[in-house]
Design a protein around this motif. Structure first.
Motif, PDB file in Angstrom:
ATOM      1  N   HIS A 112       0.816  -1.214   0.000  1.00 38.22           N
ATOM      2  CA  HIS A 112       0.000   0.000   0.000  1.00 38.22           C
ATOM      3  C   HIS A 112       0.851   1.266   0.000  1.00 38.22           C
ATOM      4  CE1 HIS A 112      -3.695  -2.127   0.303  1.00 38.22           C
ATOM      5  NE2 HIS A 112      -3.591  -2.468   1.552  1.00 38.22           N
ATOM      6  N   GLY A 113       2.128   1.133   0.364  1.00 38.86           N
ATOM      7  CA  GLY A 113       3.020   2.289   0.324  1.00 38.86           C
ATOM      8  C   GLY A 113       3.767   2.595   1.593  1.00 38.86           C
ATOM      9  N   ALA A 114       3.469   1.910   2.698  1.00 42.49           N
ATOM     10  CA  ALA A 114       4.076   2.227   3.991  1.00 42.49           C
ATOM     11  C   ALA A 114       5.489   1.664   4.063  1.00 42.49           C
ATOM     12  CB  ALA A 114       3.221   1.682   5.129  1.00 42.49           C
ATOM     13  N   THR A 115       6.483   2.487   3.759  1.00 41.16           N
ATOM     14  CA  THR A 115       7.874   2.029   3.795  1.00 41.16           C
ATOM     15  C   THR A 115       8.453   2.075   5.198  1.00 41.16           C
ATOM     16  OG1 THR A 115       8.774   4.232   3.313  1.00 41.16           O
ATOM     17  CG2 THR A 115       8.226   2.818   1.429  1.00 41.16           C
ATOM     18  N   ALA A 116       7.709   2.618   6.162  1.00 45.64           N
ATOM     19  CA  ALA A 116       8.075   2.578   7.576  1.00 45.64           C
ATOM     20  C   ALA A 116       6.830   2.189   8.359  1.00 45.64           C
ATOM     21  CB  ALA A 116       8.609   3.929   8.048  1.00 45.64           C
ATOM     22  N   GLN A 117       7.002   1.282   9.318  1.00 50.01           N
ATOM     23  CA  GLN A 117       5.852   0.762  10.060  1.00 50.01           C
ATOM     24  C   GLN A 117       6.218   0.569  11.531  1.00 50.01           C
ATOM     25  OE1 GLN A 117       4.373  -2.832   8.128  1.00 50.01           O
ATOM     26  NE2 GLN A 117       4.986  -2.059   6.114  1.00 50.01           N
ATOM     27  N   ARG A 118       5.249   0.881  12.376  1.00 45.44           N
ATOM     28  CA  ARG A 118       5.388   0.635  13.819  1.00 45.44           C
ATOM     29  C   ARG A 118       4.225  -0.235  14.261  1.00 45.44           C
ATOM     30  NH1 ARG A 118       5.640   5.527  18.200  1.00 45.44           N
ATOM     31  NH2 ARG A 118       7.809   5.698  17.476  1.00 45.44           N
ATOM     32  N   ALA A 119       4.540  -1.363  14.890  1.00 46.94           N
ATOM     33  CA  ALA A 119       3.506  -2.307  15.318  1.00 46.94           C
ATOM     34  C   ALA A 119       3.528  -2.461  16.831  1.00 46.94           C
ATOM     35  CB  ALA A 119       3.706  -3.665  14.658  1.00 46.94           C
ATOM     36  N   HIS A 120       2.352  -2.381  17.437  1.00 47.44           N
ATOM     37  CA  HIS A 120       2.187  -2.666  18.864  1.00 47.44           C
ATOM     38  C   HIS A 120       2.084  -4.173  19.050  1.00 47.44           C
ATOM     39  CE1 HIS A 120       1.011   1.518  20.264  1.00 47.44           C
ATOM     40  NE2 HIS A 120       1.076   1.639  18.948  1.00 47.44           N
ATOM     41  N   VAL A 121       2.851  -4.706  19.992  1.00 49.00           N
ATOM     42  CA  VAL A 121       2.860  -6.145  20.247  1.00 49.00           C
ATOM     43  C   VAL A 121       2.598  -6.375  21.739  1.00 49.00           C
ATOM     44  CG1 VAL A 121       4.179  -8.283  20.123  1.00 49.00           C
ATOM     45  CG2 VAL A 121       4.514  -6.509  18.383  1.00 49.00           C
ATOM     46  N   ARG A 122       1.549  -7.131  22.025  1.00 45.29           N
ATOM     47  CA  ARG A 122       1.192  -7.419  23.412  1.00 45.29           C
ATOM     48  C   ARG A 122       2.219  -8.353  24.043  1.00 45.29           C
ATOM     49  NH1 ARG A 122      -3.797  -7.599  25.715  1.00 45.29           N
ATOM     50  NH2 ARG A 122      -4.128  -5.692  24.536  1.00 45.29           N
ATOM     51  N   ILE A 123       2.695  -8.009  25.230  1.00 43.35           N
ATOM     52  CA  ILE A 123       3.586  -8.878  25.989  1.00 43.35           C
ATOM     53  C   ILE A 123       2.956  -9.163  27.345  1.00 43.35           C
ATOM     54  CG2 ILE A 123       5.643  -7.999  24.820  1.00 43.35           C
ATOM     55  CD1 ILE A 123       6.278  -6.403  27.377  1.00 43.35           C
ATOM     56  N   GLY A 124       3.414 -10.241  27.967  1.00 47.49           N
ATOM     57  CA  GLY A 124       2.885 -10.614  29.274  1.00 47.49           C
ATOM     58  C   GLY A 124       1.741 -11.589  29.159  1.00 47.49           C
ATOM     59  N   ASP A 125       0.934 -11.691  30.231  1.00 48.16           N
ATOM     60  CA  ASP A 125      -0.156 -12.657  30.307  1.00 48.16           C
ATOM     61  C   ASP A 125       0.402 -14.057  30.049  1.00 48.16           C
ATOM     62  OD1 ASP A 125      -1.888 -10.525  30.761  1.00 48.16           O
ATOM     63  OD2 ASP A 125      -2.285 -10.255  28.627  1.00 48.16           O
ATOM     64  N   MET A 126      -0.384 -14.916  29.451  1.00 48.35           N
ATOM     65  CA  MET A 126       0.050 -16.298  29.265  1.00 48.35           C
ATOM     66  C   MET A 126       1.054 -16.456  28.127  1.00 48.35           C
ATOM     67  SD  MET A 126      -3.322 -17.978  27.426  1.00 48.35           S
ATOM     68  CE  MET A 126      -4.420 -17.304  28.696  1.00 48.35           C
ATOM     69  N   HIS A 127       1.149 -15.460  27.260  1.00 55.40           N
ATOM     70  CA  HIS A 127       2.017 -15.603  26.090  1.00 55.40           C
ATOM     71  C   HIS A 127       3.419 -15.069  26.329  1.00 55.40           C
ATOM     72  CE1 HIS A 127      -1.652 -16.735  24.155  1.00 55.40           C
ATOM     73  NE2 HIS A 127      -2.177 -15.526  24.304  1.00 55.40           N
ATOM     74  N   GLY A 128       3.628 -14.342  27.399  1.00 54.19           N
ATOM     75  CA  GLY A 128       4.953 -13.857  27.724  1.00 54.19           C
ATOM     76  C   GLY A 128       5.548 -13.001  26.623  1.00 54.19           C
ATOM     77  N   LEU A 129       6.797 -13.305  26.274  1.00 54.07           N
ATOM     78  CA  LEU A 129       7.506 -12.564  25.241  1.00 54.07           C
ATOM     79  C   LEU A 129       7.481 -13.281  23.897  1.00 54.07           C
ATOM     80  CD1 LEU A 129      10.600 -11.414  27.327  1.00 54.07           C
ATOM     81  CD2 LEU A 129       8.770  -9.950  26.472  1.00 54.07           C
ATOM     82  N   GLY A 130       6.740 -14.384  23.803  1.00 54.61           N
ATOM     83  CA  GLY A 130       6.694 -15.155  22.566  1.00 54.61           C
ATOM     84  C   GLY A 130       6.248 -14.352  21.354  1.00 54.61           C
ATOM     85  N   PRO A 131       5.111 -13.618  21.438  1.00 56.95           N
ATOM     86  CA  PRO A 131       4.694 -12.816  20.277  1.00 56.95           C
ATOM     87  C   PRO A 131       5.726 -11.773  19.864  1.00 56.95           C
ATOM     88  CG  PRO A 131       2.873 -13.101  21.794  1.00 56.95           C
ATOM     89  CD  PRO A 131       4.084 -13.611  22.501  1.00 56.95           C
ATOM     90  N   MET A 132       6.381 -11.144  20.835  1.00 54.96           N
ATOM     91  CA  MET A 132       7.402 -10.155  20.503  1.00 54.96           C
ATOM     92  C   MET A 132       8.563 -10.808  19.765  1.00 54.96           C
ATOM     93  SD  MET A 132       8.641  -7.097  20.449  1.00 54.96           S
ATOM     94  CE  MET A 132       7.526  -6.162  21.500  1.00 54.96           C
TER      95      MET A 132
END
Length: 420
Positions: A112-132
């Motif tokens: 779509h054109g976004a050559t720079a991106q910032r994504a929020h990633v949930r940490i903690g709870d049961m998933h810990g740092l896995g998603p990050m």
């Protein structure tokens, strides 16, 4: 009208346009009406001249019929939950699944054109740092295609329950998260939550990005007081609740945010994870107060918005059509202001500026935001994405010469066609 990728000598992946190799963009139209050639090299714009004035070069892209703009940026996405709306049962947070979704989402937004991106990633709870860890791995695999950054976003940071969150937030920064985030609305002690985020950000020299609905003016006032002067900067969003406040209350809050230098990222395309309410921040009121306002995509086809497109040009279109911004101001919210929110340098189609560009089929900005089908995306001086669209019409008795868009195609079955 389906989109399709065309074979082209400067399509993504062609080594001839790698950073460090000069590339000539020919016959592009600028928003001031000029038609120019633009020479790129070493990731920057080397020269801009009238069409045909720059020396011929073997690596060239014909941009006749395209409007050339600074590339948009995505200041607020959710890489860990993206593209999960169609999942049957609970969303999988296994590393490979998150990595696959985050990779696909980043490429979709790059197209779509976004050559720079910032994504929020949930940490903690049961998933810990896995998603990050999974999102960071996805980002590393795409590092030559776009500037990708992550926000570590814990839920609870105060009291006994917040001890693990604080530890994980510090660990996430050490892993590679470039921005310290938080969700003060979800913490029993919102003020303590913000204090903890600001403290960790100061320790590591990181930017701050807080996820809040913004419906509590006193809470926003405290954020402004605590955040004032913090470098490299504080961003909050999506702040839809600020638009539900009485105008005079919202105006006072906007003044506080402006004085503190806090950036607000709104989400005109819909809701996002972690915010119960929808609605768009009062963009015109904030801008009138001097607040930098950027626009992001938020949810990209996850439970919060199963039809989210992740398209910055659609966000600009909505700001113009719904919020009454001029097309130029609306586009700045997804380009110049969005890049500034990410701490990135300004881009102009002028010599010396970063070669972060998008070419959109059209001859003026309002039309490009309305019908932004065909796009060519340039990151660090090379073409990294290309989308071509063809519109076809069956023959009729009409003698009108239909407008044409995209490359030539075959006639529809049963008769000739006009293309647009």
């Amino acid at each position: 009208m389906p989109d399709s990728r065309s074979q082209h000598p400067h399509s993504p992946g062609n080594d001839s346009t790698a950073e460090g190799t000069a590339l000539l963009l020919c016959g592009a139209r600028l928003t001031d009406g000029r038609t120019v050639d633009v020479r790129l090299g070493d990731g920057r714009i080397e020269a801009v001249g009238t069409a045909g004035s720059l020396s011929a070069h073997p690596a060239r892209v014909d941009l006749s019929g395209y409007l050339l703009l600074p590339a948009p940026a995505e200041p607020h996405a959710h890489g860990d939950t993206a593209l999960s709306a169609a999942t049957e049962g609970p969303v999988s947070y296994d590393g490979p699944d998150v990595q696959r979704r985050a990779t696909e989402a980043a490429l979709l937004q790059l197209g779509h054109g976004a050559t720079a991106q910032r994504a929020h990633v949930r940490i903690g709870d049961m998933h810990g740092l896995g998603p990050m860890e999974a999102v960071l791995q996805a980002w590393r695999s795409l590092r030559y295609l776009a500037d990708l950054r992550t926000v570590a976003m814990p839920r609870i940071l105060t009291g006994l329950a917040g001890a693990d969150g604080l530890s994980m937030l510090r660990d996430a920064v050490k892993m590679g998260a470039s921005v310290v985030g938080g969700c003060p609305d979800l913490d029993p002690d919102p003020t303590g939550h913000v204090e903890a985020v600001l403290e960790i950000a100061a320790e590591h020299g990181c930017a701050v990005d807080l996820h809040t609905d913004g419906g509590d003016p006193a809470r926003l006032g405290r954020i402004a007081t605590m955040a004032g002067g913090l470098r490299p900067g504080v961003t909050i969003g999506p702040c839809g609740g600020l638009g539900r406040l009485p105008r005079e209350v919202a105006a006072r809050t906007a003044d506080q945010l402006a004085a503190a230098g806090v950036t607000v990222v709104c989400l005109p395309q819909g809701g996002c994870t972690g915010v119960d309410h929808r609605g768009t921040a009062p963009v015109r009121l904030l801008r009138a107060a001097g607040v930098r306002v950027a626009a992001g995509s938020g949810a990209l086809r996850d439970a919060a918005n199963p039809v989210g497109r992740g398209d910055p040009l659609e966000a600009a279109y909505l700001l113009a059509s719904r919020c009454g911004l001029r097309p130029e101001d609306a586009y700045d919210c997804v380009s110049g202001a969005a890049r500034a929110a990410l701490g990135l340098p300004e881009v102009r189609v002028e010599a010396g500026f970063p070669a972060e560009l998008i070419a959109v089929r059209g001859d003026e900005l309002a039309g490009a935001l309305s019908l932004a089908y065909s796009r060519i995306v340039v990151h660090r001086g090379r073409v990294v994405a290309r989308t071509s669209a063809v519109r076809e019409f069956c023959d009729s008795a009409s003698a009108f010469d239909l407008p044409r868009q995209g490359r030539a195609g075959k006639p529809l079955e049963g008769g000739g066609c006009g293309q647009g």
